[in-house]
Write an enzyme that holds these catalytic residues in place. Structure first.
Site, PDB file in Angstrom:
ATOM      1  CD  GLU A  30      94.507  20.311 -34.150  1.00 22.86           C
ATOM      2  OE1 GLU A  30      95.626  19.816 -34.397  1.00 22.86           O
ATOM      3  OE2 GLU A  30      94.159  21.432 -34.573  1.00 22.86           O
ATOM      4  CB  SER A  50      87.003  28.341 -39.624  1.00 31.69           C
ATOM      5  OG  SER A  50      87.583  29.055 -38.560  1.00 31.69           O
TER       6      SER A  50
END
Length: 316
Positions: free
Chosen positions: A131, A273
């Site tokens: 990210e 996740s």
């Protein structure tokens, strides 16, 4: 033999967030639409169980676009990619779908807007995390300065202290980030911040639930992957909130039962996740060892949903 009693606290919210849910759906819908194989640049989300499940359905995970053939679709992971990646895909006429979380895309747009207004960007994030790489790659190389700690802020070299803005990775510790932001504001009083916090709702909510749960627990387990930033932050938040033993486990088989000997309460949560099936697997393992009483610690209710890209909503 009677099983010892155990209070099992279950954090809510926990597990999948809207961005992860959307990213997984994108891969599944792409496989439905175009058939296998569909290429995915980087793990779609940081969870081995999820990635293995998609691989079994025909997804091929690669680290670089150069590993993808010209005639198959490619999907960019939920973490976001540098601008150079879609540019390279377009140059090759690839069919591609961007599964970047909309809340990460918001940070990308913010960084570009500040740069367009002549401000130098500072990013608060973890070096090397996809990210961070993706957000820093929205601007030319060297244009975004990375800081991870208040100590980094003390040594960062900027062009003009009066023309600065900062953004953050979406999966950081809320409290640690507040310390870094405070250091930036102390050193650079004119620095511009985001309109709304960059750390996403799901990261914040999961950390708040852990803070509420941790003081009640003798031990705490976070279901998540070792390369999942938000899962690792939950372990740190739990330890800081007073839980003596906070550990990351990918699945029930990772539980260290000897370390849990003598406990009367356990807290369970999961990173953004981690699928619910893995959380249920961990709960079932405790049911097998203990006489469990379950309590939910709820600090927020989530009903966020992100649409998949239009190309996948249209028939093939």
């Amino acid at each position: 033999m009677t099983k010892p009693p155990l209070t099992l606290y279950l954090a809510a919210p926990r597990g999948f967030c809207a961005g992860v849910d959307r990213a997984i759906k994108i891969v599944e819908l792409a496989l439905d639409k175009w058939g296998a194989p569909v290429y995915v640049r980087h793990e779609i989300v940081h969870n081995k169980f999820v990635v293995d499940g998609l691989r079994a359905k025909g997804a091929i995970f690669v680290e670089e676009l150069s590993e993808c053939p010209d005639d198959r679709p490619v999907i960019f992971s939920a973490h976001g990619v540098p601008k150079s990646v879609p540019t390279a895909a377009q140059a090759r006429n690839l069919v591609y779908v961007d599964a970047t979380c909309p809340l990460v895309s918001k940070v990308h747009i913010e960084a570009q807007r500040h740069a367009d207004n002549g401000l130098q960007m500072i990013m608060i994030g973890h070096a090397g995390h996809p990210e961070t790489v993706g957000t820093m790659g929205q601007l030319p190389e060297g244009e975004v300065l990375l800081v991870e700690t208040p100590e980094d802020v003390a040594t960062v070299k900027v062009r003009d202290p009066a023309k600065l803005a900062y953004v953050t990775q979406t999966t950081l510790s809320v409290d640690d980030t507040a310390d870094v932001v405070h250091a930036l504001q102390q050193r650079f009083p004119l620095i511009v911040g985001p309109h709304k916090e960059d750390i996403c709702y799901a990261t914040t909510n999961r950390q708040e639930a852990v803070k509420a749960m941790a003081p009640k627990c003798d031990a705490m387990l976070v279901v998540g992957a070792p390369n999942s930033s938000n899962s690792r932050r939950l372990v740190e938040v739990g330890a800081r909130a007073g839980c003596q033993y906070a550990q990351l486990v990918q699945r029930a088989t990772d539980i260290d039962w000897r370390a849990l000997d003598g406990i009367s309460s356990i807290g369970i949560t999961a990173g953004a996740s981690a699928p619910e099936v893995l959380i249920n697997e961990v709960i079932a393992a405790f049911d097998a060892h203990y006489d469990v009483t379950q309590e939910v610690v709820e600090t927020a209710v989530e009903n966020v949903e992100f649409k998949v890209p239009r190309v996948l909503r249209e028939p093939a």
